[in-house]
Design a protein around this motif. Structure first.
Motif, PDB file in Angstrom:
ATOM      1  N   MET A  79       0.837  -1.186   0.000  1.00 31.02           N
ATOM      2  CA  MET A  79       0.000   0.000   0.000  1.00 31.02           C
ATOM      3  C   MET A  79       0.878   1.244   0.000  1.00 31.02           C
ATOM      4  N   GLY A  80       0.515   2.230  -0.802  1.00 24.52           N
ATOM      5  CA  GLY A  80       1.292   3.454  -0.878  1.00 24.52           C
ATOM      6  C   GLY A  80       1.159   4.304   0.369  1.00 24.52           C
ATOM      7  N   LYS A  81       2.006   5.309   0.462  1.00 23.89           N
ATOM      8  CA  LYS A  81       1.998   6.226   1.595  1.00 23.89           C
ATOM      9  C   LYS A  81       1.347   7.531   1.169  1.00 23.89           C
ATOM     10  N   THR A  82       0.460   8.039   2.022  1.00 20.66           N
ATOM     11  CA  THR A  82      -0.188   9.323   1.775  1.00 20.66           C
ATOM     12  C   THR A  82       0.387  10.368   2.713  1.00 20.66           C
ATOM     13  N   ILE A  83       0.946  11.424   2.139  1.00 25.13           N
ATOM     14  CA  ILE A  83       1.612  12.474   2.912  1.00 25.13           C
ATOM     15  C   ILE A  83       0.915  13.804   2.643  1.00 25.13           C
ATOM     16  N   ALA A  84       0.428  14.438   3.704  1.00 22.25           N
ATOM     17  CA  ALA A  84      -0.162  15.769   3.575  1.00 22.25           C
ATOM     18  C   ALA A  84       0.929  16.813   3.805  1.00 22.25           C
ATOM     19  N   ILE A  85       0.988  17.787   2.922  1.00 24.16           N
ATOM     20  CA  ILE A  85       1.956  18.876   3.065  1.00 24.16           C
ATOM     21  C   ILE A  85       1.193  20.064   3.629  1.00 24.16           C
ATOM     22  N   VAL A  86       1.492  20.399   4.880  1.00 28.11           N
ATOM     23  CA  VAL A  86       0.627  21.311   5.634  1.00 28.11           C
ATOM     24  C   VAL A  86       1.431  22.392   6.362  1.00 28.11           C
ATOM     25  N   ASN A  87       0.954  23.598   6.263  1.00 23.55           N
ATOM     26  CA  ASN A  87       1.344  24.722   7.104  1.00 23.55           C
ATOM     27  C   ASN A  87       0.291  25.784   6.857  1.00 23.55           C
ATOM     28  N   GLN A  88      -0.328  26.273   7.914  1.00 20.45           N
ATOM     29  CA  GLN A  88      -1.418  27.232   7.704  1.00 20.45           C
ATOM     30  C   GLN A  88      -0.933  28.577   7.197  1.00 20.45           C
ATOM     31  N   LYS A  89       0.379  28.791   7.221  1.00 21.83           N
ATOM     32  CA  LYS A  89       0.926  30.014   6.649  1.00 21.83           C
ATOM     33  C   LYS A  89       1.067  29.874   5.137  1.00 21.83           C
ATOM     34  N   GLY A  90       0.825  30.942   4.429  1.00 14.65           N
ATOM     35  CA  GLY A  90       1.037  30.930   2.988  1.00 14.65           C
ATOM     36  C   GLY A  90       2.472  31.286   2.651  1.00 14.65           C
ATOM     37  N   PRO A 145      -3.520  27.128   2.767  1.00 13.27           N
ATOM     38  CA  PRO A 145      -2.875  27.835   3.884  1.00 13.27           C
ATOM     39  C   PRO A 145      -3.892  28.247   4.949  1.00 13.27           C
ATOM     40  N   SER A 146      -4.440  27.264   5.620  1.00 14.55           N
ATOM     41  CA  SER A 146      -5.406  27.503   6.698  1.00 14.55           C
ATOM     42  C   SER A 146      -5.516  26.227   7.519  1.00 14.55           C
ATOM     43  N   LEU A 147      -6.220  26.312   8.630  1.00 14.83           N
ATOM     44  CA  LEU A 147      -6.505  25.108   9.409  1.00 14.83           C
ATOM     45  C   LEU A 147      -8.006  24.852   9.423  1.00 14.83           C
ATOM     46  N   GLY A 148      -8.650  25.100   8.291  1.00 17.38           N
ATOM     47  CA  GLY A 148     -10.085  24.887   8.162  1.00 17.38           C
ATOM     48  C   GLY A 148     -10.429  23.446   7.844  1.00 17.38           C
ATOM     49  N   ILE A 149     -11.669  23.236   7.431  1.00 16.87           N
ATOM     50  CA  ILE A 149     -12.196  21.885   7.235  1.00 16.87           C
ATOM     51  C   ILE A 149     -11.491  21.149   6.095  1.00 16.87           C
ATOM     52  N   ILE A 150     -11.016  21.875   5.070  1.00 12.64           N
ATOM     53  CA  ILE A 150     -10.320  21.204   3.980  1.00 12.64           C
ATOM     54  C   ILE A 150      -8.969  20.663   4.472  1.00 12.64           C
ATOM     55  N   THR A 151      -8.240  21.469   5.221  1.00 12.16           N
ATOM     56  CA  THR A 151      -6.974  20.992   5.783  1.00 12.16           C
ATOM     57  C   THR A 151      -7.221  19.853   6.764  1.00 12.16           C
ATOM     58  N   LEU A 152      -8.289  19.948   7.535  1.00 14.29           N
ATOM     59  CA  LEU A 152      -8.646  18.854   8.449  1.00 14.29           C
ATOM     60  C   LEU A 152      -8.887  17.572   7.671  1.00 14.29           C
ATOM     61  N   ASN A 153      -9.546  17.665   6.524  1.00 15.80           N
ATOM     62  CA  ASN A 153      -9.736  16.496   5.669  1.00 15.80           C
ATOM     63  C   ASN A 153      -8.397  15.903   5.243  1.00 15.80           C
ATOM     64  N   ALA A 154      -7.438  16.775   4.916  1.00 14.08           N
ATOM     65  CA  ALA A 154      -6.115  16.295   4.512  1.00 14.08           C
ATOM     66  C   ALA A 154      -5.432  15.554   5.657  1.00 14.08           C
ATOM     67  N   LEU A 155      -5.556  16.087   6.872  1.00 11.30           N
ATOM     68  CA  LEU A 155      -4.920  15.468   8.036  1.00 11.30           C
ATOM     69  C   LEU A 155      -5.573  14.134   8.406  1.00 11.30           C
TER      70      LEU A 155
END
Length: 255
Positions: free
Chosen positions: A1-12, A129-139
């Motif tokens: 199974m592949g690895k899923t990596i979210a690239i995250v920082n709420q700063k732009g 660049p936020s910690l909203g619901i879309i980023t939460l989905n990524a996490l």
């Protein structure tokens, strides 16, 4: 199974999309099958790979998250062997509000990955660049998180909030999530401040910090305007060399 990596920082402006596109391309060049999922309403990863991020009438990650369209139905070949894209466009801007009334709204992206995850060695989610619901989905959807931090004065600003969010996701929604690594971007070895920031980041994250430093590099900035990753646009540039090294670090960690 592949690895899923979210690239995250709420700063732009810290290098999330630049890293998603260039790291993915370098891994594809090494024979890996890689998918970028662009969940940023700005659609910069989509644009950076040569696709129209304002295309009307074309399905995108918005239709996947909101309308349950199968993810496989929007995946595009990029013209780079082994590299694929699930594009975004401006429609995603309204998804934050629309998702409020959805049941299990934080798991919409994760559910779409079920059918295709085994088809790729790596899936990178380019978060907004936020910690909203879309980023939460990524996490919630990812196995791990890659955090880009720029080697500048405000690098650590807001970091505690991001780490707290990851901790809460681990407790409540994704118990297996972990920090894949911390990537220092926009490094300028000529400035004392950049060197001090690198030391501060390494003191906080220890071995989680990648050895490679992504430099400030004109070629990295130019490549997206040509719809190309840096290793295609200018393979001999310092930027391409840096992302090549990052790809090797990612692979050595995986193996």
């Amino acid at each position: 199974m592949g690895k899923t990596i979210a690239i995250v920082n709420q700063k732009g402006g810290v290098g999330k999309t630049t890293t998603a596109v260039n790291l993915s391309s370098c891994l594809a060049e090494k024979g890996k099958k890689v998918l970028i999922i662009d969940v940023d309403p700005q659609g910069n990863a989509t644009l950076g790979l040569g696709f129209d991020n304002k295309a009307e009438g074309q399905n995108s990650i918005y239709e996947v998250i909101i309308d349950n369209l199968p993810l496989k139905d929007i995946i595009k070949e990029t013209g780079i062997s082994g590299l694929y894209l699930a594009p975004s466009n401006i429609n995603l801007t309204g998804a934050e509000v629309e998702l409020v009334g959805f049941e299990n709204r934080e798991k919409r992206l994760k559910e779409t990955l079920t059918d295709i995850k085994n088809e790729y060695d790596f899936i990178f989610i380019d978060a907004p660049p936020s910690l909203g619901i879309i980023t939460l989905n990524a996490l919630v959807a990812c196995d791990s998180v890659l955090i880009p931090l720029q080697a500048e004065f405000y690098a650590m600003d807001g970091l505690a909030q991001l780490l707290n969010t990851i901790s809460l996701v681990k407790q409540e929604l994704n118990p297996d999530i972990y920090i894949e690594g911390v990537l220092i971007t926009m490094f300028d070895s000529r400035t004392r401040l950049a060197i001090q920031v690198v030391e501060e980041i390494k003191n906080k994250f220890k071995d989680a910090v990648y050895d490679v430093l992504i430099p400030r590099n004109v070629k990295i900035s130019e490549a997206p305007s040509f719809g190309q990753p840096i290793n295609i646009y200018d393979k001999n540039s310092k930027g391409a060399e840096a992302y090549e090294k990052l790809a090797k670090e990612i692979l050595s960690g995986k193996e």
